[in-house]
Design a protein around this motif. Sequence first.
Motif, PDB file in Angstrom:
ATOM      1  N   GLY A  28       0.698 -16.493  21.968  1.00 26.61           N
ATOM      2  CA  GLY A  28       0.917 -17.879  21.580  1.00 26.61           C
ATOM      3  C   GLY A  28       0.958 -18.064  20.079  1.00 26.61           C
ATOM      4  O   GLY A  28       1.122 -17.115  19.311  1.00 26.61           O
ATOM      5  N   GLN A  29       0.761 -19.307  19.648  1.00 30.17           N
ATOM      6  CA  GLN A  29       0.900 -19.625  18.242  1.00 30.17           C
ATOM      7  C   GLN A  29      -0.411 -19.647  17.476  1.00 30.17           C
ATOM      8  O   GLN A  29      -0.418 -19.690  16.250  1.00 30.17           O
ATOM      9  CB  GLN A  29       1.615 -20.975  18.075  1.00 30.17           C
ATOM     10  CG  GLN A  29       0.829 -22.208  18.547  1.00 30.17           C
ATOM     11  CD  GLN A  29       1.038 -22.532  19.999  1.00 30.17           C
ATOM     12  OE1 GLN A  29       0.810 -21.683  20.857  1.00 30.17           O
ATOM     13  NE2 GLN A  29       1.461 -23.752  20.283  1.00 30.17           N
ATOM     14  N   SER A  30      -1.550 -19.628  18.178  1.00 31.59           N
ATOM     15  CA  SER A  30      -2.826 -19.798  17.476  1.00 31.59           C
ATOM     16  C   SER A  30      -3.925 -19.017  18.173  1.00 31.59           C
ATOM     17  O   SER A  30      -4.920 -19.571  18.631  1.00 31.59           O
ATOM     18  CB  SER A  30      -3.184 -21.294  17.414  1.00 31.59           C
ATOM     19  OG  SER A  30      -4.336 -21.513  16.641  1.00 31.59           O
ATOM     20  N   SER A  31      -3.769 -17.703  18.219  1.00 28.95           N
ATOM     21  CA  SER A  31      -4.710 -16.843  18.933  1.00 28.95           C
ATOM     22  C   SER A  31      -6.130 -16.963  18.385  1.00 28.95           C
ATOM     23  O   SER A  31      -6.352 -17.133  17.179  1.00 28.95           O
ATOM     24  CB  SER A  31      -4.260 -15.381  18.831  1.00 28.95           C
ATOM     25  OG  SER A  31      -5.252 -14.519  19.345  1.00 28.95           O
ATOM     26  N   LEU A  32      -7.094 -16.840  19.283  1.00 31.17           N
ATOM     27  CA  LEU A  32      -8.503 -16.865  18.882  1.00 31.17           C
ATOM     28  C   LEU A  32      -8.871 -15.702  17.974  1.00 31.17           C
ATOM     29  O   LEU A  32      -9.902 -15.750  17.293  1.00 31.17           O
ATOM     30  CB  LEU A  32      -9.390 -16.837  20.135  1.00 31.17           C
ATOM     31  CG  LEU A  32      -9.288 -18.038  21.071  1.00 31.17           C
ATOM     32  CD1 LEU A  32     -10.131 -17.800  22.312  1.00 31.17           C
ATOM     33  CD2 LEU A  32      -9.726 -19.310  20.368  1.00 31.17           C
ATOM     34  N   LEU A  33      -8.041 -14.671  17.917  1.00 31.35           N
ATOM     35  CA  LEU A  33      -8.347 -13.536  17.041  1.00 31.35           C
ATOM     36  C   LEU A  33      -8.374 -13.922  15.571  1.00 31.35           C
ATOM     37  O   LEU A  33      -8.962 -13.209  14.752  1.00 31.35           O
ATOM     38  CB  LEU A  33      -7.332 -12.407  17.264  1.00 31.35           C
ATOM     39  CG  LEU A  33      -7.448 -11.633  18.578  1.00 31.35           C
ATOM     40  CD1 LEU A  33      -6.431 -10.518  18.632  1.00 31.35           C
ATOM     41  CD2 LEU A  33      -8.857 -11.096  18.779  1.00 31.35           C
TER      42      LEU A  33
END
Length: 209
Positions: A28-33
Motif C-alpha cells: 500500500g501507500q503507508s506501510s507500518l514499517l
Amino acid sequence: RKNMIMTRWLQKEFADGGCTSVLDLGCGQSSLLQYIPEITRSTGVECWAPYVEESLSLNIHSEYILSDIMDFSAMDGSYDAVMLVDVLEHLEKDEGLTLLARMSRWATRKVIVMVPNGYIGQDDTYGDGNTRQRHLSGWTPREFEQLGYHVRGFHGWKPLRGEAGNIIPTKTKAGHYLLAGISRVSEPVVQVFPSLAYHLFAVLNLRTS
C-alpha cells in the motif's frame, strides 16, 4: 489507535524473532514499517502504481516491486519475516491459502498476517479507482490456528464496527463516542478471545537454522 496497536505488536514480533529483513506484500501507500526503524531491509510489493508512488515519496522500503502479489515470487528463505497487512481479505479463499503457503517458505523466522475477523463486505472504500479494494473472503481465528498460527484480536468488539473498521453509524455524536469508548474498553478482552474482535493479528513462528 488501531495503527498504534498494530505497530507495537509488529515491532515486538520482529524484535523477538531477531528480524531485520521483511517482505511486505500488498504494502500500500503507508506501510507500518515506516515506524519500525529496526528493519534495515524491506521489499514492498504492490499492484497499484499510485500507492507505490506515494510510498516511494515517504521512502519506506529499500526496494519496490510493482506486481500483483499472486504473480510475485521470492527465493525460499530470502527474508526473516513476511507480512501481509489487510490484504488477505482481498483474495479469493484458494488464492489466500496458496499465498500463505508461499509466505511460509519465503520467511525464515516469522509470517505475520493482519486481517478482519470473518467476512466484512467492502467495495472501493477510498474512491481512488483501485478495484482490488473489494473484499472477497473472510478468515477466522480457527482457520489460522489450524495452520499453526498464534492469533490475537484487536480493534475492539466486532459488532461495534462496520466497513473499513469504522464505528457503526449513530444518530448522535454522544452515541458515537459511547460506542468508541466501549470498543477501547473491550481491547483487553478481544486480545484473549480473538473470535470477538474486529481484527485478527496472526503470527506463524518458523524454525530457524
